[in-house]
Design a protein around this motif. Structure first.
Motif, PDB file in Angstrom:
ATOM      1  N   GLY A  10      37.255 -88.313   9.670  1.00  0.00           N
ATOM      2  CA  GLY A  10      38.360 -87.349  10.406  1.00  0.00           C
ATOM      3  C   GLY A  10      39.501 -87.019   9.315  1.00  0.00           C
ATOM      4  N   LEU A  11      40.851 -86.922   9.848  1.00  0.00           N
ATOM      5  CA  LEU A  11      41.880 -86.311   9.068  1.00  0.00           C
ATOM      6  C   LEU A  11      42.862 -87.571   9.070  1.00  0.00           C
ATOM      7  CD1 LEU A  11      43.671 -84.441   7.638  1.00  0.00           C
ATOM      8  CD2 LEU A  11      44.402 -83.431   9.820  1.00  0.00           C
ATOM      9  N   VAL A  12      43.274 -88.066   7.904  1.00  0.00           N
ATOM     10  CA  VAL A  12      44.093 -88.980   7.802  1.00  0.00           C
ATOM     11  C   VAL A  12      45.327 -88.708   6.613  1.00  0.00           C
ATOM     12  CG1 VAL A  12      42.841 -90.477   6.130  1.00  0.00           C
ATOM     13  CG2 VAL A  12      44.348 -91.636   7.538  1.00  0.00           C
ATOM     14  N   GLN A  13      46.476 -89.280   7.012  1.00  0.00           N
ATOM     15  CA  GLN A  13      47.561 -89.119   5.694  1.00  0.00           C
ATOM     16  C   GLN A  13      47.177 -90.031   4.856  1.00  0.00           C
ATOM     17  OE1 GLN A  13      51.409 -89.688   7.788  1.00  0.00           O
ATOM     18  NE2 GLN A  13      51.468 -87.417   8.026  1.00  0.00           N
ATOM     19  N   ALA A  14      47.595 -89.897   3.586  1.00  0.00           N
ATOM     20  CA  ALA A  14      47.334 -90.645   2.100  1.00  0.00           C
ATOM     21  C   ALA A  14      48.292 -92.070   2.627  1.00  0.00           C
ATOM     22  CB  ALA A  14      48.015 -90.018   1.155  1.00  0.00           C
ATOM     23  N   GLY A  15      47.546 -92.962   2.316  1.00  0.00           N
ATOM     24  CA  GLY A  15      48.050 -94.278   2.476  1.00  0.00           C
ATOM     25  C   GLY A  15      47.162 -94.972   3.941  1.00  0.00           C
ATOM     26  N   GLY A  16      46.877 -93.871   4.641  1.00  0.00           N
ATOM     27  CA  GLY A  16      46.142 -94.412   5.741  1.00  0.00           C
ATOM     28  C   GLY A  16      44.712 -95.030   5.629  1.00  0.00           C
ATOM     29  N   GLY A  65      38.678-102.348  -4.773  1.00  0.00           N
ATOM     30  CA  GLY A  65      40.064-102.781  -4.117  1.00  0.00           C
ATOM     31  C   GLY A  65      40.546-102.168  -2.910  1.00  0.00           C
ATOM     32  N   ARG A  66      40.132-101.114  -2.600  1.00  0.00           N
ATOM     33  CA  ARG A  66      40.663-100.252  -1.490  1.00  0.00           C
ATOM     34  C   ARG A  66      39.479-100.032  -0.409  1.00  0.00           C
ATOM     35  NH1 ARG A  66      41.648 -95.048  -2.016  1.00  0.00           N
ATOM     36  NH2 ARG A  66      40.387 -94.699  -3.935  1.00  0.00           N
ATOM     37  N   PHE A  67      38.119-100.065  -0.709  1.00  0.00           N
ATOM     38  CA  PHE A  67      37.152 -99.817   0.032  1.00  0.00           C
ATOM     39  C   PHE A  67      36.131-101.023   0.224  1.00  0.00           C
ATOM     40  CE2 PHE A  67      36.406 -94.726  -0.313  1.00  0.00           C
ATOM     41  CZ  PHE A  67      37.853 -94.738  -0.116  1.00  0.00           C
ATOM     42  N   THR A  68      35.703-101.339   1.271  1.00  0.00           N
ATOM     43  CA  THR A  68      34.783-102.441   1.541  1.00  0.00           C
ATOM     44  C   THR A  68      33.508-101.947   2.295  1.00  0.00           C
ATOM     45  OG1 THR A  68      36.823-103.878   1.726  1.00  0.00           O
ATOM     46  CG2 THR A  68      34.559-104.829   2.632  1.00  0.00           C
ATOM     47  N   ILE A  69      32.401-102.249   1.732  1.00  0.00           N
ATOM     48  CA  ILE A  69      31.137-101.923   2.331  1.00  0.00           C
ATOM     49  C   ILE A  69      30.661-103.284   3.080  1.00  0.00           C
ATOM     50  CG2 ILE A  69      29.733-102.230   0.427  1.00  0.00           C
ATOM     51  CD1 ILE A  69      27.899 -99.989   1.259  1.00  0.00           C
ATOM     52  N   SER A  70      30.033-103.206   4.339  1.00  0.00           N
ATOM     53  CA  SER A  70      29.229-104.204   5.101  1.00  0.00           C
ATOM     54  C   SER A  70      28.413-103.834   5.748  1.00  0.00           C
ATOM     55  CB  SER A  70      30.507-104.950   5.861  1.00  0.00           C
ATOM     56  OG  SER A  70      30.903-104.063   6.842  1.00  0.00           O
ATOM     57  N   ARG A  71      27.644-104.595   6.263  1.00  0.00           N
ATOM     58  CA  ARG A  71      26.394-104.314   7.152  1.00  0.00           C
ATOM     59  C   ARG A  71      26.310-105.433   8.203  1.00  0.00           C
ATOM     60  NH1 ARG A  71      21.505-103.796   3.393  1.00  0.00           N
ATOM     61  NH2 ARG A  71      20.390-103.636   5.275  1.00  0.00           N
ATOM     62  N   ASP A  72      25.760-104.820   9.619  1.00  0.00           N
ATOM     63  CA  ASP A  72      25.528-105.790  10.700  1.00  0.00           C
ATOM     64  C   ASP A  72      23.947-105.722  10.845  1.00  0.00           C
ATOM     65  OD1 ASP A  72      25.106-107.278  12.914  1.00  0.00           O
ATOM     66  OD2 ASP A  72      27.214-106.563  13.510  1.00  0.00           O
ATOM     67  N   ASN A  73      22.994-106.228  10.360  1.00  0.00           N
ATOM     68  CA  ASN A  73      21.663-106.282  10.506  1.00  0.00           C
ATOM     69  C   ASN A  73      21.275-106.336  12.166  1.00  0.00           C
ATOM     70  OD1 ASN A  73      21.250-105.744   7.948  1.00  0.00           O
ATOM     71  ND2 ASN A  73      20.857-108.038   7.283  1.00  0.00           N
ATOM     72  N   ASN A  83      40.694 -98.248   2.897  1.00  0.00           N
ATOM     73  CA  ASN A  83      41.994 -98.457   2.918  1.00  0.00           C
ATOM     74  C   ASN A  83      42.773 -97.785   1.754  1.00  0.00           C
ATOM     75  OD1 ASN A  83      41.723-100.098   5.223  1.00  0.00           O
ATOM     76  ND2 ASN A  83      41.452-101.790   3.973  1.00  0.00           N
ATOM     77  N   SER A  84      44.295 -97.645   2.116  1.00  0.00           N
ATOM     78  CA  SER A  84      45.087 -96.795   0.988  1.00  0.00           C
ATOM     79  C   SER A  84      44.335 -95.630   0.687  1.00  0.00           C
ATOM     80  CB  SER A  84      45.251 -97.897  -0.003  1.00  0.00           C
ATOM     81  OG  SER A  84      45.704 -99.093   0.142  1.00  0.00           O
ATOM     82  N   LEU A  85      43.960 -94.787   1.455  1.00  0.00           N
ATOM     83  CA  LEU A  85      43.302 -93.396   1.300  1.00  0.00           C
ATOM     84  C   LEU A  85      44.114 -92.789   0.453  1.00  0.00           C
ATOM     85  CD1 LEU A  85      41.459 -92.981   4.547  1.00  0.00           C
ATOM     86  CD2 LEU A  85      40.422 -93.214   2.191  1.00  0.00           C
ATOM     87  N   LYS A  86      43.589 -91.881  -0.589  1.00  0.00           N
ATOM     88  CA  LYS A  86      44.270 -90.700  -1.488  1.00  0.00           C
ATOM     89  C   LYS A  86      43.541 -89.601  -1.225  1.00  0.00           C
ATOM     90  CE  LYS A  86      44.373 -94.725  -4.926  1.00  0.00           C
ATOM     91  NZ  LYS A  86      44.087 -94.800  -6.379  1.00  0.00           N
ATOM     92  N   ALA A  87      44.272 -88.722  -1.436  1.00  0.00           N
ATOM     93  CA  ALA A  87      43.735 -87.205  -1.543  1.00  0.00           C
ATOM     94  C   ALA A  87      42.464 -87.011  -2.114  1.00  0.00           C
ATOM     95  CB  ALA A  87      44.887 -86.176  -1.966  1.00  0.00           C
ATOM     96  N   VAL A 113      41.828 -86.379   3.653  1.00  0.00           N
ATOM     97  CA  VAL A 113      43.262 -87.223   3.417  1.00  0.00           C
ATOM     98  C   VAL A 113      44.244 -86.223   2.953  1.00  0.00           C
ATOM     99  CG1 VAL A 113      43.957 -89.090   2.275  1.00  0.00           C
ATOM    100  CG2 VAL A 113      41.730 -89.109   2.773  1.00  0.00           C
ATOM    101  N   SER A 114      45.229 -86.192   3.824  1.00  0.00           N
ATOM    102  CA  SER A 114      46.300 -85.225   3.350  1.00  0.00           C
ATOM    103  C   SER A 114      47.348 -85.859   2.503  1.00  0.00           C
ATOM    104  CB  SER A 114      46.919 -84.568   4.702  1.00  0.00           C
ATOM    105  OG  SER A 114      47.518 -85.730   5.439  1.00  0.00           O
TER     106      SER A 114
END
Length: 115
Positions: A10-16, A65-73, A83-87, A113-114
């Protein structure tokens, strides 16, 4: 036949934050290495985060430090918490499943990311 379906873009503001999901069909999910990849116009698709069948993870330097990958088998689902998304995180995010040398792709989900 393996099918992968991404959602959560989706569309999110920077930092979101956003959380992407990748739901896989079939019984091979728990035995497969998985990953999230990003593609922007004019550039090759590049890996963002990878996770082995055993849960070991690896990240691109730009998202550490900003993204986390995980899985639910139990749910045949992989996630990417962003997190802390950047443009510069803007792009189409694809999930990929790797098993026995074969790779399968989802249809992709757009993240914008806007600034």
């Amino acid at each position: 036949q393996v099918q992968l379906v991404e959602s959560g873009g989706g569309l999110v503001q920077a930092g979101g934050s956003l959380r992407l999901s990748c739901a896989a069909s079939g019984s091979i999910f728990r035995s497969s290495a998985m990953g999230w990849y990003r593609q922007v116009p004019g550039k090759q698709r590049e890996p963002v985060a990878l996770i082995t069948s055993g849960g070991s993870t690896n990240y691109a330097e730009s998202v550490k430090g900003r993204f986390t990958i995980s899985r639910d088998n139990a749910k045949n689902t992989m996630y990417l918490q962003m997190n802390s998304l950047k443009a510069e995180d803007t792009g189409i995010y694809y999930c990929r499943l790797n098993l026995h040398g074969a790779g399968y792709w989802g249809q992709g989900t757009q993240v914008t990311v806007s600034s």
